[in-house]
Design a protein around this motif. Structure first.
Motif, mmCIF file in Angstrom:
data_model
loop_
_atom_site.group_PDB
_atom_site.id
_atom_site.type_symbol
_atom_site.label_atom_id
_atom_site.label_comp_id
_atom_site.label_asym_id
_atom_site.label_seq_id
_atom_site.Cartn_x
_atom_site.Cartn_y
_atom_site.Cartn_z
ATOM 1 N N TYR A 100 46.362 39.700 55.218
ATOM 2 C CA TYR A 100 46.741 40.914 54.507
ATOM 3 C C TYR A 100 45.565 41.471 53.725
ATOM 4 C CZ TYR A 100 46.876 38.308 50.099
ATOM 5 O OH TYR A 100 46.529 37.567 48.993
ATOM 6 N N SER A 153 49.024 45.341 57.517
ATOM 7 C CA SER A 153 49.006 44.345 56.452
ATOM 8 C C SER A 153 50.428 43.924 56.084
ATOM 9 C CB SER A 153 48.275 44.914 55.221
ATOM 10 O OG SER A 153 48.243 43.995 54.163
ATOM 11 N N PRO A 154 50.842 42.704 56.457
ATOM 12 C CA PRO A 154 50.117 41.677 57.203
ATOM 13 C C PRO A 154 49.770 42.142 58.623
ATOM 14 C CG PRO A 154 51.992 40.705 56.077
ATOM 15 C CD PRO A 154 52.149 42.198 55.975
ATOM 16 N N GLU A 202 53.244 48.095 57.163
ATOM 17 C CA GLU A 202 53.777 46.946 56.442
ATOM 18 C C GLU A 202 55.076 46.437 57.077
ATOM 19 O OE1 GLU A 202 51.978 47.942 52.023
ATOM 20 O OE2 GLU A 202 54.105 48.357 52.393
ATOM 21 N N VAL A 239 56.230 38.718 52.652
ATOM 22 C CA VAL A 239 55.026 38.429 51.874
ATOM 23 C C VAL A 239 55.365 37.706 50.567
ATOM 24 C CG1 VAL A 239 53.098 39.468 50.617
ATOM 25 C CG2 VAL A 239 53.731 40.347 52.875
ATOM 26 N N CYS A 280 56.314 43.236 55.428
ATOM 27 C CA CYS A 280 56.129 43.136 53.979
ATOM 28 C C CYS A 280 57.226 42.326 53.297
ATOM 29 C CB CYS A 280 56.012 44.524 53.357
ATOM 30 S SG CYS A 280 57.523 45.516 53.434
ATOM 31 N N TYR A 320 49.463 41.141 46.735
ATOM 32 C CA TYR A 320 49.822 42.119 47.758
ATOM 33 C C TYR A 320 50.088 43.463 47.068
ATOM 34 C CZ TYR A 320 52.070 43.946 52.013
ATOM 35 O OH TYR A 320 52.392 44.677 53.129
ATOM 36 N N GLN A 349 50.986 35.804 56.081
ATOM 37 C CA GLN A 349 52.000 36.343 55.185
ATOM 38 C C GLN A 349 53.148 36.978 55.974
ATOM 39 O OE1 GLN A 349 52.231 36.273 51.704
ATOM 40 N NE2 GLN A 349 50.603 34.759 51.871
#
Length: 367
Positions: A168, A160-161, A191, A197, A194, A202, A301
């Motif tokens: 995500y 995630s993403p 991540e 993002v 991240c 999130y 993201q």
């Protein structure tokens, strides 16, 4: 000599062609690589100076404990230094967790498609792999992933993403999932992207670790920090988990140069913010292009976008762009046969590739 049976099912990683080879084969003077989700702006300028300074000490082994970068990163993340495990890229941290917890009498749950190293390392350990298809919006189907967990499940992987979709898992969905997962099952949240993002929901996974000690977070300096070639990533987990996994780590698995570069990168977080803004501007260009030509895409993201060309195979789009001097990633190898994944580049790179694709699609529509 006979290897492990599961090893015989694996294929070695096949990297894309180097830029110089593509230039030579196609007679091109300029080739732009937008295939591996690297930061098109590179690292902060001061990081280069730190790397050059550290070259005077390359004959000396690095600090195996990575104490200086460990303390600095811990302060930045708001965690204890002993909660961090460094790796030769975050994929080595994935490997260390697989080596520690997976075996032929265990299973592991993951999405499909997702980052392939979860599956690769799980196969090596002989574990049963339970892959759950992404939902129609390209998200992890957490309900189905939960149903796949049983008493032999050791690790559940959440990217995630997600690579390759860029989707995500929201805070609400992640917390709901963590509430249901047995406390002796590791939930590994990767991540790597991240820092790119911008979604407001999130999750702050490091804060969630206080309530869910089975939550492990993987991050890296390869993407937004622009240190892909230096290979330094890390995992953050409850100190009891880290103490169990750390003995499988190779003694000097991150170099002096990588550690010094990461230390310097954390001193220049304004550079990361600039990269995030520029990335989002580029993403907007691609989304507008997709909407203009009625192409499918997942809102991303990350620093890449997966575009569905619907009536064309990913390999066809890949080859067309290669002839124009752009290296992207065909979706045929990612589980999306009519798509390509494109790394968000600089403004010039983004406009260049969009112009090529627009001209091509316009010409095709006139036939």
């Amino acid at each position: 000599m006979k290897a492990k049976e599961q090893i015989l099912t694996l294929k070695a990683y096949q990297p894309g062609k180097p830029i110089e080879e593509v230039k030579r084969e196609l007679g091109l003077t300029s080739v732009t690589k937008l295939a591996s989700n690297e930061n098109p702006f590179g690292c902060a300028p001061a990081v280069k100076d730190a790397v050059m300074d550290e070259l005077d000490r390359v004959s000396i082994y690095p600090d195996g404990y990575a104490a200086e970068i460990r303390d600095k990163l811990a302060h930045y993340l708001g965690v204890l230094p002993r909660q961090i495990l460094f790796g030769n890229g975050s994929d080595e941290v994935v490997e260390m967790f697989c080596r520690t917890y997976l075996s032929p009498d265990t299973n592991t749950v993951m999405a499909k498609p997702t980052f392939p190293q979860y599956r690769h390392n799980s196969v090596i350990e002989g574990a049963e792999i339970r892959e759950i298809a992404l939902d129609d919006q390209g998200h992890h189907d957490l309900d189905e992933m939960y149903e796949a967990i049983d008493e032999n499940t050791k690790i559940v992987w959440i990217c995630s993403p997600n690579n390759p979709t860029g989707t995500y898992v929201s805070k609400e969905k992640l917390v709901s999932f963590l509430e249901r997962v047995p406390k002796d099952v590791i939930v590994a949240c990767d991540e790597a992207y991240c820092e790119y993002v911008v979604a407001e929901d999130y999750p702050d996974t490091l804060a969630l670790q206080r309530d869910y000690p089975n939550l492990v977070v993987f991050r890296t300096f390869s993407k937004a920090f622009g240190l892909a070639s230096l290979r330094i990533g890390y995992g953050v987990a409850h100190e009891d988990l880290i103490s169990v996994v750390d003995p499988v780590r190779e003694p000097f698995n991150t170099s002096r140069v990588a550690q010094r570069a990461a230390i310097s990168a954390l001193d220049h977080l304004e550079y990361i913010e600039m990269c995030r803004i520029r990335n989002r501007e580029g993403m907007d260009l691609y989304e507008h292009f997709c909407e203009q030509y009625d192409l499918g895409y997942y809102p991303s993201q990350g620093n890449f976008i997966l575009i569905d060309f619907k009536t064309k195979q990913g390999d066809e789009v890949f080859q067309f762009l290669l002839q124009q001097g752009y290296i992207v990633r065909s979706g045929n190898a990612l589980g999306f046969p009519t798509s390509v994944r494109i790394t968000i580049g600089s403004e010039e790179q983004n406009k260049g590739i969009i112009d090529c694709l627009s001209n091509w699609l316009d010409a095709e529509s006139e036939k």
